[in-house]
Design a protein around this motif. Structure first.
Motif, PDB file in Angstrom:
ATOM      1  N   SER A 170       0.829  -1.208   0.000  1.00  0.00           N
ATOM      2  CA  SER A 170       0.000   0.000   0.000  1.00  0.00           C
ATOM      3  C   SER A 170       0.864   1.259   0.000  1.00  0.00           C
ATOM      4  CB  SER A 170      -0.926   0.004   1.225  1.00  0.00           C
ATOM      5  OG  SER A 170      -0.165   0.070   2.426  1.00  0.00           O
ATOM      6  N   TYR A 171       2.172   1.099  -0.179  1.00  0.00           N
ATOM      7  CA  TYR A 171       3.118   2.204  -0.042  1.00  0.00           C
ATOM      8  C   TYR A 171       2.769   3.399  -0.925  1.00  0.00           C
ATOM      9  CZ  TYR A 171       7.477   4.838  -0.215  1.00  0.00           C
ATOM     10  OH  TYR A 171       8.414   5.832  -0.159  1.00  0.00           O
ATOM     11  N   ALA A 172       2.365   3.133  -2.173  1.00  0.00           N
ATOM     12  CA  ALA A 172       2.139   4.219  -3.127  1.00  0.00           C
ATOM     13  C   ALA A 172       0.674   4.601  -3.267  1.00  0.00           C
ATOM     14  CB  ALA A 172       2.696   3.820  -4.493  1.00  0.00           C
ATOM     15  N   SER A 173      -0.203   4.036  -2.452  1.00  0.00           N
ATOM     16  CA  SER A 173      -1.625   4.268  -2.676  1.00  0.00           C
ATOM     17  C   SER A 173      -2.394   4.762  -1.455  1.00  0.00           C
ATOM     18  CB  SER A 173      -2.289   2.983  -3.192  1.00  0.00           C
ATOM     19  OG  SER A 173      -2.049   1.897  -2.306  1.00  0.00           O
ATOM     20  N   LEU A 174      -2.056   4.306  -0.249  1.00  0.00           N
ATOM     21  CA  LEU A 174      -2.850   4.630   0.931  1.00  0.00           C
ATOM     22  C   LEU A 174      -1.998   5.315   1.999  1.00  0.00           C
ATOM     23  CD1 LEU A 174      -4.885   1.318   1.325  1.00  0.00           C
ATOM     24  CD2 LEU A 174      -5.636   3.449   0.251  1.00  0.00           C
ATOM     25  N   THR A 175      -2.553   6.338   2.604  1.00  0.00           N
ATOM     26  CA  THR A 175      -1.845   7.060   3.666  1.00  0.00           C
ATOM     27  C   THR A 175      -2.684   7.132   4.946  1.00  0.00           C
ATOM     28  OG1 THR A 175      -2.752   9.175   2.899  1.00  0.00           O
ATOM     29  CG2 THR A 175      -0.617   8.493   1.996  1.00  0.00           C
ATOM     30  N   ASP A 176      -3.775   6.382   5.005  1.00  0.00           N
ATOM     31  CA  ASP A 176      -4.723   6.532   6.116  1.00  0.00           C
ATOM     32  C   ASP A 176      -5.073   5.212   6.785  1.00  0.00           C
ATOM     33  OD1 ASP A 176      -6.121   5.439   4.014  1.00  0.00           O
ATOM     34  OD2 ASP A 176      -7.797   6.859   4.075  1.00  0.00           O
ATOM     35  N   LEU A 177      -4.126   4.291   6.872  1.00  0.00           N
ATOM     36  CA  LEU A 177      -4.414   2.984   7.480  1.00  0.00           C
ATOM     37  C   LEU A 177      -4.964   3.109   8.907  1.00  0.00           C
ATOM     38  CD1 LEU A 177      -1.448   0.723   6.279  1.00  0.00           C
ATOM     39  CD2 LEU A 177      -3.720   1.008   5.276  1.00  0.00           C
ATOM     40  N   PRO A 178      -4.416   3.981   9.775  1.00  0.00           N
ATOM     41  CA  PRO A 178      -4.969   4.087  11.133  1.00  0.00           C
ATOM     42  C   PRO A 178      -6.423   4.540  11.162  1.00  0.00           C
ATOM     43  CG  PRO A 178      -2.778   5.032  11.040  1.00  0.00           C
ATOM     44  CD  PRO A 178      -3.197   4.788   9.618  1.00  0.00           C
ATOM     45  N   TRP A 179      -6.869   5.244  10.138  1.00  0.00           N
ATOM     46  CA  TRP A 179      -8.249   5.676  10.051  1.00  0.00           C
ATOM     47  C   TRP A 179      -9.156   4.547   9.559  1.00  0.00           C
ATOM     48  CZ3 TRP A 179     -11.446   6.062   5.697  1.00  0.00           C
ATOM     49  CH2 TRP A 179     -12.670   6.707   5.898  1.00  0.00           C
ATOM     50  N   ARG A 180      -8.629   3.687   8.708  1.00  0.00           N
ATOM     51  CA  ARG A 180      -9.432   2.627   8.103  1.00  0.00           C
ATOM     52  C   ARG A 180      -9.766   1.498   9.083  1.00  0.00           C
ATOM     53  NH1 ARG A 180      -9.497   2.372   2.348  1.00  0.00           N
ATOM     54  NH2 ARG A 180      -8.522   4.220   1.441  1.00  0.00           N
ATOM     55  N   PHE A 181      -8.796   1.099   9.904  1.00  0.00           N
ATOM     56  CA  PHE A 181      -8.998  -0.024  10.807  1.00  0.00           C
ATOM     57  C   PHE A 181      -8.434   0.321  12.184  1.00  0.00           C
ATOM     58  CE2 PHE A 181      -9.385  -2.147   6.755  1.00  0.00           C
ATOM     59  CZ  PHE A 181     -10.307  -3.165   6.979  1.00  0.00           C
ATOM     60  N   PRO A 182      -9.214   0.113  13.243  1.00  0.00           N
ATOM     61  CA  PRO A 182      -8.740   0.433  14.599  1.00  0.00           C
ATOM     62  C   PRO A 182      -7.455  -0.282  14.968  1.00  0.00           C
ATOM     63  CG  PRO A 182     -11.106   0.029  14.603  1.00  0.00           C
ATOM     64  CD  PRO A 182     -10.618  -0.339  13.237  1.00  0.00           C
ATOM     65  N   VAL A 183      -7.208  -1.477  14.406  1.00  0.00           N
ATOM     66  CA  VAL A 183      -6.015  -2.224  14.782  1.00  0.00           C
ATOM     67  C   VAL A 183      -4.746  -1.479  14.351  1.00  0.00           C
ATOM     68  CG1 VAL A 183      -5.887  -3.633  12.670  1.00  0.00           C
ATOM     69  CG2 VAL A 183      -5.004  -4.541  14.826  1.00  0.00           C
ATOM     70  N   PHE A 184      -4.822  -0.721  13.263  1.00  0.00           N
ATOM     71  CA  PHE A 184      -3.661   0.068  12.836  1.00  0.00           C
ATOM     72  C   PHE A 184      -3.482   1.303  13.713  1.00  0.00           C
ATOM     73  CE2 PHE A 184      -4.517  -2.287   8.903  1.00  0.00           C
ATOM     74  CZ  PHE A 184      -3.262  -2.819   8.676  1.00  0.00           C
ATOM     75  N   LYS A 185      -4.587   1.851  14.187  1.00  0.00           N
ATOM     76  CA  LYS A 185      -4.506   2.969  15.132  1.00  0.00           C
ATOM     77  C   LYS A 185      -3.834   2.522  16.417  1.00  0.00           C
ATOM     78  CE  LYS A 185      -7.359   6.560  17.279  1.00  0.00           C
ATOM     79  NZ  LYS A 185      -8.749   7.096  17.415  1.00  0.00           N
ATOM     80  N   ALA A 186      -4.192   1.318  16.884  1.00  0.00           N
ATOM     81  CA  ALA A 186      -3.552   0.762  18.081  1.00  0.00           C
ATOM     82  C   ALA A 186      -2.078   0.484  17.831  1.00  0.00           C
ATOM     83  CB  ALA A 186      -4.280  -0.506  18.506  1.00  0.00           C
ATOM     84  N   MET A 187      -1.755   0.040  16.618  1.00  0.00           N
ATOM     85  CA  MET A 187      -0.356  -0.220  16.265  1.00  0.00           C
ATOM     86  C   MET A 187       0.472   1.058  16.365  1.00  0.00           C
ATOM     87  SD  MET A 187       1.260  -1.528  12.642  1.00  0.00           S
ATOM     88  CE  MET A 187       0.912  -3.262  12.883  1.00  0.00           C
ATOM     89  N   VAL A 188      -0.041   2.155  15.820  1.00  0.00           N
ATOM     90  CA  VAL A 188       0.692   3.422  15.842  1.00  0.00           C
ATOM     91  C   VAL A 188       0.905   3.888  17.280  1.00  0.00           C
ATOM     92  CG1 VAL A 188       0.598   5.864  15.201  1.00  0.00           C
ATOM     93  CG2 VAL A 188      -0.057   4.103  13.544  1.00  0.00           C
ATOM     94  N   LYS A 189      -0.091   3.708  18.116  1.00  0.00           N
ATOM     95  CA  LYS A 189       0.040   4.094  19.521  1.00  0.00           C
ATOM     96  C   LYS A 189       1.183   3.340  20.183  1.00  0.00           C
ATOM     97  CE  LYS A 189      -2.675   4.598  23.774  1.00  0.00           C
ATOM     98  NZ  LYS A 189      -4.011   4.379  24.403  1.00  0.00           N
TER      99      LYS A 189
END
Length: 206
Positions: free
Chosen positions: A57-76
């Protein structure tokens, strides 16, 4: 009296991404990666146009933490690890923090690989490991002095770890690895029949 010491260390940070019982469920994370890969037509097109094996998703998506809560938790969780690593590196951040610049999914099928590269314009880079099937590729790190060893003889295969030209690391699912972004690295060919899944990221000095 003879004295020999090691200078100019290259630091590598390795830890569990989150403590057991946290919101970061490995199965949920893997399912989220596949769900995004299936829906991301722009990312699929980019991979096909650039001969990229599998999906990123490197060249296409910049909003993974917004799309799925598990990515938001990962960033935290990542914010805490990166802060700890920056402290170990003795960075004088002048009261500021390193901030997440980008976060992307990598799905490498059998035969897929990531060629040797660095991450320009970033300070700390790293990867979280989501699926590491038996026989899949390790992470390969290159001695940053290699370009200056023009006339140096090869090292013995059993040379001390800090003298090896390449270091291979086999991360486990749920681990995070951090390194300074100038460190050249690659993922050799995935020889497993199953997908190797990871989530990579960059932190910059904002």
């Amino acid at each position: 009296m003879t004295q020999i010491e090691s200078l100019f260390a290259t630091r590598l940070y390795r830890a569990r991404l989150a403590k057991s019982g946290s919101a970061l469920d490995p199965q949920e994370l893997e399912a989220s990666c596949y769900s995004i890969a299936e829906d991301d037509e722009a990312g699929q097109d980019w991979c096909e146009a650039n001969g990229y094996p599998g999906y990123t998703s490197y060249a296409s998506l910049t909003d993974l933490p917004w799309r799925f809560p598990v990515f938001k938790a990962m960033v935290k969780a990542l914010d805490k690890h990166v802060a700890a690593f920056a402290e170990d590196l003795a960075f004088d951040l002048e009261g500021r923090k390193l901030k997440l610049e980008d976060l992307w999914i990598n799905i490498l099928p059998q035969g897929g690989m990531h060629a040797s590269h660095i991450h320009p314009h970033s300070v700390i880079s790293g990867t979280c490991y989501v699926a590491m099937p038996a026989g899949t590729s390790a992470l390969k790190l290159e001695d940053p002095r290699a370009a200056m060893m023009m006339a140096a003889p090869p090292r013995f295969k059993d040379a001390r770890r800090e003298l090896q030209p390449f270091i291979y690391l086999a991360p486990e699912v749920g681990e995070v690895l951090l390194w300074e972004s100038w460190l050249r690295h690659e993922v050799p060919m995935n020889m497993s029949e199953d997908d190797r899944i990871s989530v990579s990221f960059n932190y910059s000095w904002a």
